[in-house]
Enzyme design. Structure first.
Site, PDB file in Angstrom:
ATOM      1  N   HIS A 198       0.813  -1.216   0.000  1.00 14.67           N
ATOM      2  CA  HIS A 198       0.000   0.000   0.000  1.00 14.67           C
ATOM      3  C   HIS A 198       0.849   1.270   0.000  1.00 14.67           C
ATOM      4  CE1 HIS A 198      -3.633   2.101   0.007  1.00 14.67           C
ATOM      5  NE2 HIS A 198      -4.264   1.563   1.045  1.00 14.67           N
ATOM      6  N   ASP A 215      -2.341   1.955  -4.512  1.00 13.81           N
ATOM      7  CA  ASP A 215      -3.571   2.339  -3.804  1.00 13.81           C
ATOM      8  C   ASP A 215      -4.664   1.297  -4.065  1.00 13.81           C
ATOM      9  OD1 ASP A 215      -2.436   4.653  -2.789  1.00 13.81           O
ATOM     10  OD2 ASP A 215      -3.017   5.826  -4.555  1.00 13.81           O
TER      11      ASP A 215
END
Length: 608
Positions: free
Chosen positions: A578, A582
């Site tokens: 992450h 995204d």
């Protein structure tokens, strides 16, 4: 000439390796390129072949020891092929035999004159026979003792140089000990199932023909007593009351030389000499051979080593049903492995018929690992370290989508036979997933990237090197399909089969395991619906493929509108870092893979 065995370079980033198992013991002969030992690195487990033919003279690095690349592992003597240790023994044998020869010469005429000399001949073995000793050789640096599992020769038998004399079992290996010289086995010092230290004397071998000469000594004495030859066949009952212990001896062939000794004893006036003679000969003592089958009675009377018994227990093999292929019908490890494999195949054959009759719960057997504490393998340690490194160094998250692969499955069923005949490999669903994943990576390079922490930069790869997770016996391994973005379905299928075969046969190389930019793991092959797979180090994404199951799904039919139909459905789970990827990026990537699979426009690539 001594040839050094060194640890070769197993990849650019590999600087050391751990010896996990020696496939040969000191003193054993090896052929050039024959697997000599197994080595484990942080990249791969592999076998190291022998650089030359000869005798493994010395092992320098024991099992579970770690050494650097280039370190000496062992020494091979590529001379005549004879072990270096027995050579001096053979050279000393003539001297020993010359020294001992006067004794038999003096004893041979002795029985002709005095009958009392006959018992003296067997007395020599009891006190320690003269000749060449057979010692327990060094079978590895960490091996300090061995157990005699079986004698292949009996006292009085003739043996040739390098002929297998006995079998020894250690905590590392089962092996045969050859005779260092030719001659006659005069004495067995260590009986079966007895344990001796390395260097201990196991037996004594004398001059060829020495034992038969000693045994023949009472024969001239028999003619001296005219009636003795006839009763020789029936003296068994006569000595029986005098000494009940020899009663079982007639069942063994070794009792034959004992009978003349006892027959000669009554001829001698002093009765005390008679009981001493039966105790002295080593021949009646050595028939420990019948005792060995008792410990391995489950193997239908054939002796079974502890290692073989343990292997049979782990695989659920009944040793009574195994036909041994070893010396004298002994059951070997290979026999147990073959029996276990045959049992698996036999169990698999009737399975469909049983399932068709009525579904039954699978038989669940307790694993032999229950209750045990075992050492963690190097491969397991490396896998654990990499997983912890990945989890601690990344912000990992998983997104999941559901995919209808009914068209893919129908297309595969239609083309698989012709595909296998044309390409030489089976057409599984896996190449379709790889192809779709690779095409989607080209459109979404953020998932095919790498974060350079030290530099604070991001590298977006211009090549798709796909790691394929393979469930191997030693643990999870991930060989890499290099340039998967340039391959079609057939190329991916061939490369996948090739790499999986290398992993399962332990032929994979470090180069085959390095360079992945993205990984695919088929967790559904073992029935899991989906899994939150862990992103490997130096990557930002991994795709998990779940099990394909048939279930009712609402579909939009062009003529019937919304309707319910039975479809082949699967889950795709994308775990990603992450810090770079995204949630929207992950969703876009998964949606592209889903569209490519559901469209299933692969007909041209598979020959339809």
């Amino acid at each position: 000439m001594a040839v050094s065995v060194t640890l070769p370079a197993l990849g650019e980033s590999v600087s050391e390796g751990t010896v996990t198992r020696w496939l040969k013991a000191e003193g054993e002969r090896v052929e050039v390129d024959e697997p000599l030992l197994e080595v484990s690195t942080d990249k791969v487990d592999t076998e190291i072949p022998a650089p030359a033919s000869g005798i493994l003279a010395s092992i320098k690095v024991a099992e579970d020891e770690t050494v650097e690349v280039g370190a000496e592992l062992a020494i091979i003597d590529d001379g005549s092929g004879a072990p270096s240790e027995p050579a001096p023994a053979a050279a000393e044998a003539p001297a020993a035999q010359v020294e001992s020869s006067p004794a038999p010469v003096a004893e041979v005429p002795a029985p002709a004159a005095p009958a009392e000399e006959a018992p003296a001949a067997p007395a020599a073995p009891a006190g320690g026979a003269e000749g060449t000793p057979v010692v327990l050789p060094a079978l590895g640096e960490s091996v300090t003792e061995g157990t005699v599992t079986r004698w292949l020769k009996e006292v009085g038998d003739s043996v040739d140089v390098d002929e297998p004399l006995l079998e020894v079992s250690t905590d590392k290996v089962d092996t045969e000990i050859p005779a260092p010289v030719a001659g006659t086995l005069l004495e067995i010092v260590v009986g079966e199932d007895e344990t001796a230290e390395v260097g201990a004397k196991l037996a004594v071998i004398g001059v060829a023909g020495a034992a038969p000469a000693a045994a023949a000594a009472p024969a001239p004495a028999a003619p001296a007593e005219a009636p003795a030859p006839a009763p020789v066949a029936q003296p068994e009952p006569t000595p029986a009351p005098a000494a009940p212990a020899p009663a079982p001896a007639p069942a063994a062939p070794a009792a034959a030389p004992a009978a003349p000794v006892q027959a000669a004893a009554p001829a001698a006036a002093p009765a005390p000499a008679a009981p001493a003679a039966p105790v002295t000969p080593a021949a009646p003592v050595t028939p420990a051979a019948p005792a060995a089958p008792v410990s391995g009675a489950e193997a239908d009377g054939a002796y079974v080593t502890p290692l073989v018994r343990k292997l049979a227990a782990e695989n659920g093999v009944n040793l009574a049903t195994v036909q041994g292929t070893g010396v004298g019908g002994r059951i070997r490890k290979q026999d147990v492995v073959a029996a276990a494999e045959a049992a698996k195949q036999a169990a698999a054959a009737p399975a469909p018929a049983a399932a068709a009759a009525a579904p039954k719960a699978p038989a669940v057997e307790a694993s032999p690992l229950r209750g045990q504490t075992v050492k963690m393998t190097r491969m397991r340690k490396v896998i654990g370290e990499n997983m912890m490194k990945a989890l601690h160094g990344q912000a990992q998250l998983t997104s999941v989508v559901e995919v209808d692969i009914t068209k893919i499955m129908r297309m595969r069923n239609k083309a698989k036979d012709a595909f296998a005949a044309r390409e030489g490999v089976k057409l599984s669903p896996m190449p379709f997933f790889v192809k779709a994943a690779v095409q989607a990576l080209k459109a979404h390079p953020v998932v095919n990237a790498r974060i350079n922490d030290d530099e604070g930069t991001i590298t977006y790869h211009d090549v798709e090197n796909i790691g394929i997770a393979v469930d191997a016996e030693k643990g999870l391994m991930t060989p890499v399909i290099k340039g998967a973005g340039d391959l079609n379905i057939a190329g991916i299928a061939r490369k996948t089969a090739e790499l999986a075969g290398k992993v399962r046969t332990n032929k994979i190389s470090p180069d085959d395991m390095s360079g992945a930019t993205f990984t695919i793991s088929n967790t559904g092959s073992r029935g899991a619906l989906f899994d939150t797979v862990i992103v490997p180090p130096n990557q930002v994404g991994i795709l998990g493929i779940g099990a394909t199951v048939k279930r009712p799904v609402v579909i939009n039919h062009p003529e019937l509108g919304e309707t319910i139909a039975i479809r082949d459905m699967t889950y795709l789970a994308l775990s990603y870092d992450h810090r770079l990827v995204d949630g929207a990026d992950a969703a876009r990537y998964l949606t592209t893979v889903k569209q490519l699979l559901e469209a299933a426009e692969f007909e041209a690539e598979i020959g339809l």
